[in-house]
Design an enzyme around this catalytic site. Structure first.
Site: not given
Ligand code: HXC
Length: 290
Positions: A98, A141, A144, A164
């Protein structure tokens, strides 16, 4: 007439212009979407192919993306030519979860009293079979969403996680439920409590994924599977999907009862007759979805 109107409602909804957005043309390739690409592929356009397409954010699932995904699903659901759907992302990410930036400033009151996540489960309610083709990250997400599909194919570098916990929250779109049913309690707990990722190979061993393919051929293989599904009777396929899904909701006795009713129901269709007649006559069945 009322039934026809109900059938067309999702299409009308999909076509209705939203403020600031051009009117949707859901049957056309691309269809003016901003966050996804939706097209028909496979023999006779029998496969609906949806690509999540927000690469700069690793397909982070913002509200607009989910809305567009639902519109594309609605359109394929009522398209008589489409027998199965493939959902995929990019090579680096299926979806990294998400959109954290969109969620960051939300309050409990927003979440609880608003419609946050209210539209996330459309995918799980689609009656046509959906194959997820997962390359790269399927996190939070994203994982999911893949689990709401019926079959998961993975590229050999895919990674699955429910991270999460690292953000101070928990899965909210079925992660704790579907993952536990797919991989069992111990691995689900480990993933949900540590946020650790598992590889495509581990996901296959645990039963989350049914097949692994090279990154470049993954989508092609998923389309091939969807095409095969679409070549069968659509009405019987819907019954088969309903029956398998009942295994997640019912006791064994209730589920077996439903299965038996649906099995008997196949005998009310022309396609069941055609399938068995074709076998006896040593020819290929010609299903009419009747
Ligand atoms: C918003 C995101 C994002 C996310 C990545 N980006 N994941 N933006 N929401 N979930 C964006 C980053 O901010 C960045 O934008 C760009 O994508 C590239 O990501 P990087 O981090 O620079 O890439 P990398 O170093 O290769 O790392 C990849 C990654 C990391 C390991 C996937 O991005 C990461 O940990 N992302 C978050 C994963 C996460 O926690 N997901 C769960 C979300 S909560 P900029 O603008 O900085 O270039 C969830 C809850 C669901 O899903 C509940 C129900 C809906």
């Amino acid at each position: 007439m009322a039934a026809l109107r109900a059938l067309l409602l999702p299409v009308r909804r999909a076509l209705r212009p939203r403020p600031g957005c051009p009117a949707r043309r859901p049957f056309a390739s691309g269809a003016g979407f901003e966050y996804i690409i939706s097209e028909k592929t496979g023999k006779g356009g029998s496969v609906g192919l949806i690509r999540l397409n927000r690469p700069k954010s690793l397909n982070a699932l913002c509200d607009g993306l989910i809305t567009e995904l639902n519109q594309a699903l609605d359109a394929f659901e009522v398209d008589p030519a489409v027998g199965a759907i493939v959902l995929t992302g990019g090579e680096k990410a299926f979806a990294a979860g998400a959109d954290i930036k969109e969620m960051q400033s939300r309050t409990f009151q927003d979440c609880y009293s608003g419609t946050f996540l209210g539209h996330w489960d459309r995918l799980a309610r689609v009656r046509k079979p959906i194959v997820a083709a997962v390359n790269g990250f399927a996190l939070g997400g994203g994982c999911e969403l893949a689990m709401m599909c019926d079959i998961i194919y993975a590229g050999e570098k895919a990674q699955f996680a429910q991270p999460e916990i690292l953000l101070g929250t928990i899965p909210g779109a079925g992660g704790t439920q579907r993952l536990t049913r797919a991989v069992g309690k111990s691995l689900a707990m480990e993933m949900v409590l540590t946020g650790d990722r598992i590889s495509a190979q581990d996901a296959k061993q645990a039963g989350l994924v049914s097949r692994i393919f090279p990154v470049e051929t993954l989508v092609e293989e998923a389309v091939r599977c969807a095409e095969k599904i679409a070549s069968n009777s659509k009405i019987i396929t819907a019954m088969a999907k309903e029956s398998v899904n009942a295994a997640f909701e019912m006791t064994l006795t209730e589920g077996n009862k439903l299965e038996k009713k649906l099995f008997y129901s196949t005998f009310a269709t022309a396609d069941r007759k055609e399938g068995m007649t074709a076998f006896v006559e040593k020819r290929k069945a010609n299903f009419k979805d009747q």
